[in-house]
Design a protein around this motif. Structure first.
Motif, PDB file in Angstrom:
ATOM      1  N   SER A 102       0.719  -1.345   0.007  1.00 49.62           N
ATOM      2  CA  SER A 102       0.120   0.059   0.043  1.00 49.62           C
ATOM      3  C   SER A 102       0.782   1.178  -0.099  1.00 49.62           C
ATOM      4  CB  SER A 102      -0.969   0.081   1.307  1.00 49.62           C
ATOM      5  OG  SER A 102      -0.018   0.231   2.504  1.00 49.62           O
ATOM      6  N   MET A 139      -5.715   8.174   0.796  1.00 51.61           N
ATOM      7  CA  MET A 139      -5.180   7.408  -0.254  1.00 51.61           C
ATOM      8  C   MET A 139      -3.896   6.320   0.470  1.00 51.61           C
ATOM      9  SD  MET A 139      -4.311   9.409  -3.611  1.00 51.61           S
ATOM     10  CE  MET A 139      -5.699   9.893  -4.580  1.00 51.61           C
ATOM     11  N   GLY A 141      -4.252   3.873   2.173  1.00 49.20           N
ATOM     12  CA  GLY A 141      -4.612   2.512   2.106  1.00 49.20           C
ATOM     13  C   GLY A 141      -4.693   1.857   0.679  1.00 49.20           C
ATOM     14  N   ARG A 142      -4.369   2.828  -0.245  1.00 49.36           N
ATOM     15  CA  ARG A 142      -4.452   2.189  -1.777  1.00 49.36           C
ATOM     16  C   ARG A 142      -3.312   1.697  -2.131  1.00 49.36           C
ATOM     17  NH1 ARG A 142      -8.248   6.431  -5.052  1.00 49.36           N
ATOM     18  NH2 ARG A 142      -9.783   6.773  -3.430  1.00 49.36           N
ATOM     19  N   HIS A 143      -3.441   0.918  -3.356  1.00 50.62           N
ATOM     20  CA  HIS A 143      -2.425   0.106  -3.813  1.00 50.62           C
ATOM     21  C   HIS A 143      -1.933   1.037  -5.204  1.00 50.62           C
ATOM     22  CE1 HIS A 143      -3.266  -2.685  -0.787  1.00 50.62           C
ATOM     23  NE2 HIS A 143      -2.124  -3.444  -1.084  1.00 50.62           N
TER      24      HIS A 143
ATOM     25  N   PRO C  16     -11.983   4.341   2.709  1.00 53.74           N
ATOM     26  CA  PRO C  16     -10.642   3.779   2.995  1.00 53.74           C
ATOM     27  C   PRO C  16     -10.571   2.274   2.770  1.00 53.74           C
ATOM     28  CG  PRO C  16     -11.371   4.600   5.018  1.00 53.74           C
ATOM     29  CD  PRO C  16     -12.331   4.947   3.965  1.00 53.74           C
ATOM     30  N   THR C  17      -9.607   1.744   1.737  1.00 47.56           N
ATOM     31  CA  THR C  17      -9.609   0.279   1.713  1.00 47.56           C
ATOM     32  C   THR C  17      -8.785  -0.291   2.907  1.00 47.56           C
ATOM     33  OG1 THR C  17      -7.868   0.806   0.175  1.00 47.56           O
ATOM     34  CG2 THR C  17      -9.904  -0.129  -0.766  1.00 47.56           C
ATOM     35  N   PRO C  18      -9.100  -1.313   3.423  1.00 46.04           N
ATOM     36  CA  PRO C  18      -8.679  -1.906   4.577  1.00 46.04           C
ATOM     37  C   PRO C  18      -7.139  -2.449   4.189  1.00 46.04           C
ATOM     38  CG  PRO C  18     -10.175  -3.567   3.844  1.00 46.04           C
ATOM     39  CD  PRO C  18     -10.409  -2.143   2.895  1.00 46.04           C
ATOM     40  N   GLU C  19      -6.119  -2.287   5.289  1.00 43.94           N
ATOM     41  CA  GLU C  19      -4.766  -2.285   5.093  1.00 43.94           C
ATOM     42  C   GLU C  19      -4.466  -3.771   4.814  1.00 43.94           C
ATOM     43  OE1 GLU C  19      -3.331   0.299   4.886  1.00 43.94           O
ATOM     44  OE2 GLU C  19      -1.590  -0.769   4.827  1.00 43.94           O
ATOM     45  N   ARG C  21      -5.557  -5.827   2.551  1.00 46.29           N
ATOM     46  CA  ARG C  21      -6.094  -5.764   1.332  1.00 46.29           C
ATOM     47  C   ARG C  21      -4.743  -6.460   0.551  1.00 46.29           C
ATOM     48  NH1 ARG C  21      -8.163  -2.840  -3.233  1.00 46.29           N
ATOM     49  NH2 ARG C  21      -7.931  -4.533  -4.946  1.00 46.29           N
TER      50      ARG C  21
END
Lengths: 270, 327, 326
Positions: A102, A139, A141-143, C16-19, C21
């Motif tokens: 991330s 952002m 937490g995004r990839h 917010p996407t979970p860590e 992921r």
């Protein structure tokens, strides 16, 4: 105030079956806080080699590099301190971030490695860094694959600034971005430099942005410095043939039609 | 040139490694069937045979290890692989020489057929993506996972015992003399069909899938689009441009798969009682005939090395990139 | 590809996407249809392996002279052997051996492949060449004869020993693939960035590189397991490994020695089919991984079918996939 002196550095590679390749030949320059030095040259001129040597991913065959008048450290804690001071923004936003991790990971690593802030404040610092490069802190937490090229490059800039360095190497930071967003990223870099009084080495093949963005320009051709001076001087009054050719190679729409011996004629004439 | 030199160095190193492994194997194994055998059959074995057996199998422990190693090489280089304990002390080299041609024939024929057939089918399936030809894929997968020995047994059960079309064992009919006559050749082919067929069927799946995947990757390349845009016929593009490039990785995987192919063939011989080195190895294992076992291991390994070299040469000849690297 | 101008650099706030992921991403390769089918089949066999002794209706060795050589019926679902032994029980008990040795060899072999392959891919110079040569030697030397010779030396090799021998002869392929993958990964910018960060070597390999190698490692593991299972059952069938322990190959050994072919189909078909089924499941798993790694394979069929619906045949045109815009 930080100064980095690159003195008479040469780098030769031995190529199997083809003898020697002189990537750098007696190159010298100085980076100072608050000033931007542009390094201009085409592919193969040796620009990337200089960047790698500065990052200590390669070692020079001869010459010295001094950081604040001391030879740069090559191991141990001193090396770590050097790595904290001298940071780089890589050219390809699609390759410089690990697709598996991330954004938070990318920014955390330098914070942890160089102990920039205590553990408890890391999350906060990550958000602050993202805000500095004008990205939404959510952002984190995004990839990388979820971000556009321009956003990725901003993350790369944030990563470089995370350790609060004194010197920044920007290796063609906008060459792989859409033309329409290049100015935005370059302006961001200029703002950040002012805010933090960074010394910047701006590597590019584009004379126009070099002039816009830097105080000094150094022109490199096949490993040799052919011209070095204040930005305006180098652009408006180039001394060396190669610099002149570089300048003339940049398309200038007005000049194309206006000049008497212009290569293009307006429509209507044969 | 450099490329070939490096490969040559590698093969020499591997050959040396194989021979050295062979040197250490009997010395690591417990028990000593050789001595026991020699003790029982004292009078029948010639002194030279005894000596070479002792050197090959680590019985000359009166000498230091380094010296043993050198003696071992000496014996090997003189072409002596010892004597077979289970076959009346016949020289191992003779037994292997008798059996090897059968194995090479079987492996060679079966592999060439399945490579050609599999690559062609794979080319076609890859070319016609998304069409009915896609059903070949699960079929090929199933084939690739069926254990070959089981398939061999089914084949025998079906074609030999039930239908009686093909014989289930041996390389040729007992009544025919092994001379180069049509009758002999026909008998060889008749007997060889089932084993070869089994090998072909089991390895076909792998070739088809591999080629299909490579074709799909290659077909996405721009030079294919250019070729088609130039107006070349689909068949020409498929064969001359796509297949030609897709087949190169197949060739290198072929060379590496040789070890597996040889393993499969050995099993085939055991099932079909085909008189190749596989059958001899099996018999030697049951009889604890170590000299023969190790002689066969060495010969098989060296043969695989030679085949690898040939495949490398073929690959270098076909791939213009290696040729350029070499200049 | 959305472009971001300097003016609106901030994005709309999103969930917010979970860590975690990232961790789940590593196993995304197992989410496509083929992989799931494969995993389910393997799961069934794994259960048989674990619960075998409690599930099997009879003792596989138990002789029942009244019901010899009988085809499947209510009492014996898969029929009996010449001694009246229940074949279904033999298969169930035999599953444990097969799964243990297969996956054991896969685990050991893959471990070895990762250590040698990744190390030789990352380091440079003589060390790298030596490790590579080591792998190549083991690759070229034919495994089966070596396995035969080594196992024939032991009178009663247990499962662990066989797994070890299979791992030693089977690790080289994965090591080779991993080495070339690691070498290409090493030159990627994000690895250079990690080095410029001052990351210690172990972190570069374990945290930055390994996750990107997961697909290759998984594929190599599956391949090694398949080869191990095939080799092991083959050796048991031929009689080289001892026939005291039950194993699908052993069942076939007895079937062949006692002339079950071709009539007593219930004796030899199930064992072979089980081997093929497990192999098939593993192959499907591999396929799933392949498609995940090479997106072209994934959509190749779909694109072509879509084209066909619009009236083009594959032979007419090659679809030029819209490349992600820079």
């Amino acid at each position: 105030m930080t100064t980095l002196e690159f003195s008479h550095v040469s780098r030769t590679y031995r190529v199997r079956g083809a003898g020697e390749l002189r990537a750098l030949d007696d190159v010298s320059f100085t980076l100072t806080s608050g000033k931007t030095l542009a390094l201009v040259g085409q592919s193969g001129s040796g620009k990337s080699t200089i960047a790698k040597i500065l990052l200590q991913l390669e070692t020079p065959t001869s010459g010295t590099i001094l950081l604040d008048d001391a030879p740069i450290p090559r191991r141990g804690r001193a090396l770590r301190a050097y790595r904290q001071q001298v940071r780089m923004v890589f050219q390809d936003p699609y390759a410089s971030l690990n697709p598996y991790h991330s954004i938070r990971h990318h920014l955390e690593r330098p914070l942890r490695l160089h102990r920039v802030v205590p553990s408890g404040e890391i999350d906060g610092e990550v958000s602050r860094l993202l805000e500095r490069v004008r990205l939404d802190p959510d952002m984190a937490g995004r990839h990388p694959h979820e971000l556009s090229g321009g956003q990725r490059q901003r993350v790369a800039i944030a990563r470089a600034l995370a350790s609060r360095p004194g010197l920044l190497i920007a290796d063609e930071p906008v060459s792989m971005l859409d033309v329409s967003i290049r100015l935005g990223v370059l302006n961001l870099l200029a703002d950040l430099q002012r805010e933090s009084n960074l010394g910047v080495l701006y590597i590019t093949h584009d004379l126009a942005t070099a002039r816009h963005f830097s105080d000094e320009i150094m022109v490199l051709n096949k490993g040799v410095v052919v011209e070095h001076g204040p930005a305006d001087d180098v652009i408006l009054r180039p001394q060396h043939e190669y610099t002149r050719r570089l300048r003339d190679a940049s398309p200038n729409p007005d000049a194309l039609f206006a000049a008497k011996d212009a290569p293009f004629k307006k429509k209507g004439r044969s | 040139m450099r490329f070939l030199l490096r490969r040559a160095a590698f093969y020499l190193f591997t050959a040396w490694a194989a021979i050295t492994i062979n040197f250490f194997l009997p010395r690591m194994m417990k028990g000593d069937p050789i001595s026991a055998y020699l003790a029982r059959n004292q009078g029948e074995v010639s002194p030279e045979a005894i000596e070479s057996l002792r050197i090959l199998f680590g019985l000359n422990t009166d000498r230091p290890l380094g010296q043993q190693y050198l003696d071992y090489w000496g014996v090997l280089l003189s072409g002596d692989l010892g004597r077979s304990l289970s076959k009346g002390l016949a020289p191992v080299t003779a037994i292997v020489a008798d059996a090897l041609p059968w194995t090479i024939g079987l492996v060679g024929v079966a592999t060439i057929i399945s490579f050609l057939l599999g690559t062609s089918v794979g080319t076609f399936v890859g070319w016609r993506r998304g069409s009915a030809a896609e059903f070949v894929v699960p079929a090929a997968t199933f084939l690739a996972t069926v254990p070959y020995f089981w398939l061999g047994l089914i084949m025998i059960a079906l074609f030999s015992t039930t239908l009686g079309w093909f014989p289930a064992s041996h390389a040729f009919d007992k009544t025919v003399h092994p001379e180069p006559t049509w009758e002999f050749v026909a008998s060889v082919i008749h007997h060889g069909t089932l084993p070869a067929l089994t090998i072909v069927v089991t390895s076909l799946g792998g070739w088809i899938l591999g080629m299909r995947n490579m074709m799909i990757t290659v077909l996405d390349e721009d030079y294919i689009t250019v070729a088609q845009a130039k107006g070349l016929s689909p068949r020409r593009v498929m064969v001359g441009y796509a297949a030609r490039n897709a087949v190169l990785p197949q060739l290198s995987s072929f060379a590496l798969a040789l070890g597996f192919i040889v393993g499969g063939t050995l099993i085939m011989e055991m099932i079909f009682s085909y008189p190749g080195v596989g059958l001899r190895l099996f018999e030697a294992t049951l009889a604890k005939d170590y000299p023969l076992m190790q002689g066969i291991f060495l010969v098989i390994t060296l043969s695989v090395l030679v085949a690898n070299i040939l495949a490398d040469i073929a690959h270098a000849a076909l791939d213009p990139r290696t040729r350029q690297e070499a200049t | 590809m959305t472009t971001v101008t300097a003016a609106n650099a901030t994005m709309e706030p999103t969930e917010p996407t979970p860590e975690r992921r990232g961790f789940a991403e590593a196993f995304a390769m197992f989410r496509n249809g083929k992989s799931i089918v494969g995993l389910v089949i393997l799961g069934v066999f794994a259960i048989l392996a674990l619960l075998g002794p409690w599930i099997a209706p009879y003792d596989p060795n138990a002789i029942g002279l009244e019901a010899r050589n009988s085809p499947p019926d209510a009492a014996h679902w898969l029929g009996t052997t010449h001694l009246g032994q229940d074949i279904l029980s033999q298969i169930i008990i035999g599953t444990r051996d097969v799964m243990f040795v297969g996956f054991g060899a896969g685990l050991l072999g893959t471990l070895l492949a990762v250590v040698v392959g990744v190390t030789s891919g990352y380091i440079r110079g003589a060390g790298s060449e030596i490790l590579s040569a080591l792998a190549n030697v083991f690759l070229v030397i034919p495994g089966l004869p070596l396995i035969i010779i080594i196992t024939s030396n032991f009178d009663d090799p247990n499962m662990l020993l066989i797994a070890i021998v299979l791992a030693i002869t089977g690790w080289a392929w994965g090591a080779r693939v991993l080495r070339s993958q690691t070498m290409s990964l090493r030159n990627r910018d994000f690895i250079q960035a990690a080095r410029a960060n001052g990351e210690p070597l172990w972190r570069i390999i374990a945290v930055e590189m390994l996750p990107n190698l997961m697909a290759v490692i998984a594929s190599s593991f599956v391949g090694t397991v398949t080869a191990a299972i095939l080799t092991q059952t083959t050796l048991a069938f031929v009689g080289i490994t001892p026939i005291t322990q039950w194993n699908w190959g052993t069942i076939l050994f007895w079937a062949q020695s006692l002339n079950a072919f071709p009539d007593k189909w219930w004796w030899y078909l199930p064992a072979g089919l089980c081997i093929a089924l497990v192999g098939m499941a593993l192959a499907l798993l591999n396929f799933g991984i392949d498609e995940y790694v090479n997106p072209r394979l994934r959509s190749a069929g779909k694109r072509a079918r879509a084209l066909r619906r619009r009236g083009f045949t594959q032979a007419d045109a090659t679809v030029v996939a819209p490349e992600a815009k820079r």
